[in-house]
Design a protein around this motif. Structure first.
Motif, PDB file in Angstrom:
ATOM      1  N   VAL A 232       0.799  -1.162  -0.002  1.00 19.65           N
ATOM      2  CA  VAL A 232      -0.467   0.418  -0.083  1.00 19.65           C
ATOM      3  C   VAL A 232       0.791   0.805   0.086  1.00 19.65           C
ATOM      4  O   VAL A 232       1.776   1.325   1.155  1.00 19.65           O
ATOM      5  CB  VAL A 232      -1.169   0.084   1.197  1.00 19.65           C
ATOM      6  CG1 VAL A 232      -2.195   1.147   0.791  1.00 19.65           C
ATOM      7  CG2 VAL A 232      -1.904  -1.290   1.444  1.00 19.65           C
ATOM      8  N   THR A 233       0.720   1.835  -0.964  1.00 24.48           N
ATOM      9  CA  THR A 233       1.936   3.330  -1.582  1.00 24.48           C
ATOM     10  C   THR A 233       0.509   4.014  -1.259  1.00 24.48           C
ATOM     11  O   THR A 233      -0.522   4.265  -1.556  1.00 24.48           O
ATOM     12  CB  THR A 233       2.621   3.092  -2.261  1.00 24.48           C
ATOM     13  OG1 THR A 233       1.532   3.513  -3.340  1.00 24.48           O
ATOM     14  CG2 THR A 233       2.890   0.920  -2.526  1.00 24.48           C
ATOM     15  N   ARG A 234       1.676   5.808  -1.214  1.00 22.48           N
ATOM     16  CA  ARG A 234       0.488   7.227  -1.650  1.00 22.48           C
ATOM     17  C   ARG A 234      -0.129   7.519  -2.830  1.00 22.48           C
ATOM     18  O   ARG A 234      -0.756   7.638  -3.319  1.00 22.48           O
ATOM     19  CB  ARG A 234       1.516   8.045  -1.414  1.00 22.48           C
ATOM     20  CG  ARG A 234       1.869   8.250   0.241  1.00 22.48           C
ATOM     21  CD  ARG A 234       2.945   9.543   0.037  1.00 22.48           C
ATOM     22  NE  ARG A 234       4.151   9.686  -0.619  1.00 22.48           N
ATOM     23  CZ  ARG A 234       5.193   9.857  -1.367  1.00 22.48           C
ATOM     24  NH1 ARG A 234       5.092  11.022   0.754  1.00 22.48           N
ATOM     25  NH2 ARG A 234       6.253   9.258  -1.632  1.00 22.48           N
ATOM     26  N   ARG A 235       0.629   6.150  -4.257  1.00 24.35           N
ATOM     27  CA  ARG A 235       0.047   6.375  -5.117  1.00 24.35           C
ATOM     28  C   ARG A 235      -1.152   5.185  -5.505  1.00 24.35           C
ATOM     29  O   ARG A 235      -1.603   5.221  -6.256  1.00 24.35           O
ATOM     30  CB  ARG A 235       0.868   6.370  -6.077  1.00 24.35           C
ATOM     31  CG  ARG A 235       2.103   6.403  -6.202  1.00 24.35           C
ATOM     32  CD  ARG A 235       1.651   8.898  -6.581  1.00 24.35           C
ATOM     33  NE  ARG A 235       2.754   9.239  -6.170  1.00 24.35           N
ATOM     34  CZ  ARG A 235       2.478  11.284  -6.687  1.00 24.35           C
ATOM     35  NH1 ARG A 235       1.303  11.356  -7.084  1.00 24.35           N
ATOM     36  NH2 ARG A 235       3.440  12.114  -6.619  1.00 24.35           N
ATOM     37  N   GLY A 236      -1.625   4.120  -4.305  1.00 27.11           N
ATOM     38  CA  GLY A 236      -2.360   2.976  -4.403  1.00 27.11           C
ATOM     39  C   GLY A 236      -1.995   1.912  -4.165  1.00 27.11           C
ATOM     40  O   GLY A 236      -0.698   1.998  -3.636  1.00 27.11           O
ATOM     41  N   VAL A 237      -2.800   0.988  -4.241  1.00 23.31           N
ATOM     42  CA  VAL A 237      -2.516  -0.462  -3.961  1.00 23.31           C
ATOM     43  C   VAL A 237      -1.620  -1.205  -5.276  1.00 23.31           C
ATOM     44  O   VAL A 237      -2.064  -1.448  -6.388  1.00 23.31           O
ATOM     45  CB  VAL A 237      -3.318  -1.214  -3.540  1.00 23.31           C
ATOM     46  CG1 VAL A 237      -2.653  -2.338  -3.290  1.00 23.31           C
ATOM     47  CG2 VAL A 237      -3.886  -1.117  -2.813  1.00 23.31           C
ATOM     48  N   VAL A 238      -0.513  -2.171  -4.801  1.00 22.37           N
ATOM     49  CA  VAL A 238       0.015  -2.055  -5.943  1.00 22.37           C
ATOM     50  C   VAL A 238       0.529  -4.102  -5.800  1.00 22.37           C
ATOM     51  O   VAL A 238       0.577  -3.915  -4.511  1.00 22.37           O
ATOM     52  CB  VAL A 238       2.403  -1.731  -5.775  1.00 22.37           C
ATOM     53  CG1 VAL A 238       2.686  -2.809  -6.945  1.00 22.37           C
ATOM     54  CG2 VAL A 238       2.072  -0.461  -5.986  1.00 22.37           C
TER      55      VAL A 238
END
Length: 412
Positions: A232-238
């Motif tokens: 989970v990142t600031r840009r979305g879920v990888v």
């Protein structure tokens, strides 16, 4: 956290915003130790049973699976606290506050008593008493992911259940809710929903979005072959797939998914299947076979393969920091991610040389926060604190009375 051997690093601190019991209309950093429930006159940032601090309250949770000896190392005071023994731990993970001991008899939960709440324009740091929460069902292969409201467990057979985070914060597991269907990958709480790759009995899984009641609300037209690894990142879920990564994002209640391909054919043994990264960062690392490391820049949506030689563990703080690699020589190596060149190296730090491989053996790991990295030396009964901004300088050494074979960092 995939399954990361010691942690699956988890969600950014922003996701735990609802831990607060009052609104964010103002700011008061006074330490408060409440005697009863919160009231309308409670200061901003009030959390019952916790003290608010001016700096991050980082702690390391350490476990020796053989003896069950467990310690919480306070990185502010440098002191280690003895907590309940947990034998037979196959994996130790965290969501930033709770430690999850994955054993054959279930997942044991420990509230490590340190966490961060990030409101974007300001941050709150908390510390509280360490306490046992209890046991959640599921064997050693169970995977745990959390956000501010729910904790999701996915077992080896793809069955998923969710627990109310508020109950865990009160020191009890509470009643689970079952998520329908079976799931090819881990269920990830994100943007007040649950993301899953559904298992249709074939190699290719499809993305599904559920609300927290377990109702499917969206099915983006996206597939992922042989899903392994998530972040989970600031840009979305990888989500890791056979041909690269799937990036899932939410905007105004709508979910979209886009591929981040490797660009070339990658053999199965060299693909990224478990991500390590600094919580809150958009730069992910993963082994690329046993002699290189993948670095995924989620912002730029690019993969970089850094040739490092034999790799035991790797991590990075992102945002221009070096890639930190633990080699089989027991030394830490720093690499410039953009050029792939080695720029720093320590002397051998481990008492016995580690080995590469994926045979399930527990190996030392590198935990990274905003200013330091931490490396556990089980046989040497110590943990090293590394200043990765100063040529991997050893800033502190913590001597312990146990073999810290498993390690995660909380409080971030």
């Amino acid at each position: 956290m995939p399954v990361r051997r010691n942690v699956i690093p988890w969600a950014p601190a922003a996701l735990v915003a609802t831990l607060l019991t009052t609104s964010c209309a103002g700011q008061n950093d006074d330490v408060s130790t409440p005697k009863s429930t919160a009231s309308a006159s409670a200061p901003h940032g009030y959390v019952e049973g916790a003290q608010e601090k001016a700096e991050q309250q980082s702690r390391l949770l350490l476990n020796d699976p053989g003896t069950g000896d467990t310690r919480v190392l306070d990185l502010i005071t440098g002191k280690a606290q003895k907590v309940s023994r947990r034998t037979g731990t196959a994996e130790l993970t965290t969501d930033g506050r709770f430690g999850y001991f994955h054993t054959s008899s279930g997942t044991h939960v420990l509230d490590v008593g340190a966490w961060t709440v990030d409101h974007g324009d300001h941050v709150h740091y908390y510390r509280a008493a360490i306490r046992d929460v209890g046991r959640l069902p599921g064997g050693s292969g169970t995977r745990v992911r959390s956000d501010a409201a729910v904790t999701a467990l996915t077992d080896e057979d793809g069955r998923a259940t969710t627990y109310r985070r508020a109950e865990l914060e009160k020191g009890k597991a509470g009643s689970p809710r079952t998520l329908p269907g079976t799931h090819a990958g881990v269920v990830v709480p994100y943007a007040e929903h649950l993301l899953s790759l559904t298992d249709n009995g074939q190699d290719v899984a499809r993305l599904a979005v559920y609300d927290r009641e377990g109702k499917r609300v969206a099915s983006p037209d996206t597939e992922c072959e042989d899903p392994q690894g998530d972040a989970v990142t600031r840009r979305g879920v990888v989500l890791g797939c056979a041909d690269g990564a799937l990036l899932v994002r939410e905007a105004d209640g709508a979910f979209t998914a886009s591929k981040i391909p490797y660009g070339d054919d990658v053999p199965d043994k060299d693909r990224a299947t478990a991500f390590r990264y600094r919580p809150g960062s958009d730069t992910l690392t993963a082994p690329a076979g046993d002699r290189a490391v993948w670095v995924l820049d989620v912002t730029e949506r690019t993969w970089t393969r850094v040739r490092t030689g034999p790799v035991v563990s790797a991590n990075t703080a992102g945002e221009g920091s070096v890639l930190i690699v633990l080699g089989t020589d027991g030394s830490l190596h720093g690499y410039d991610i953009s050029t792939g060149k080695q720029v720093s190296k320590t002397k051998p730090l481990l008492t016995s040389a580690p080995e590469t491989g994926t045979d399930g053996n527990v190996e030392p790991v590198i935990e990274v926060d905003r200013s330091r990295a931490y490396l556990n030396d089980p046989k040497g009964r110590r943990v090293y604190e590394i200043d990765y901004n100063d040529n991997l300088r050893v800033a502190r050494t913590f001597d312990l009375d146990i073999e810290p074979a498993l390690m995660v960092e909380t409080g971030r």
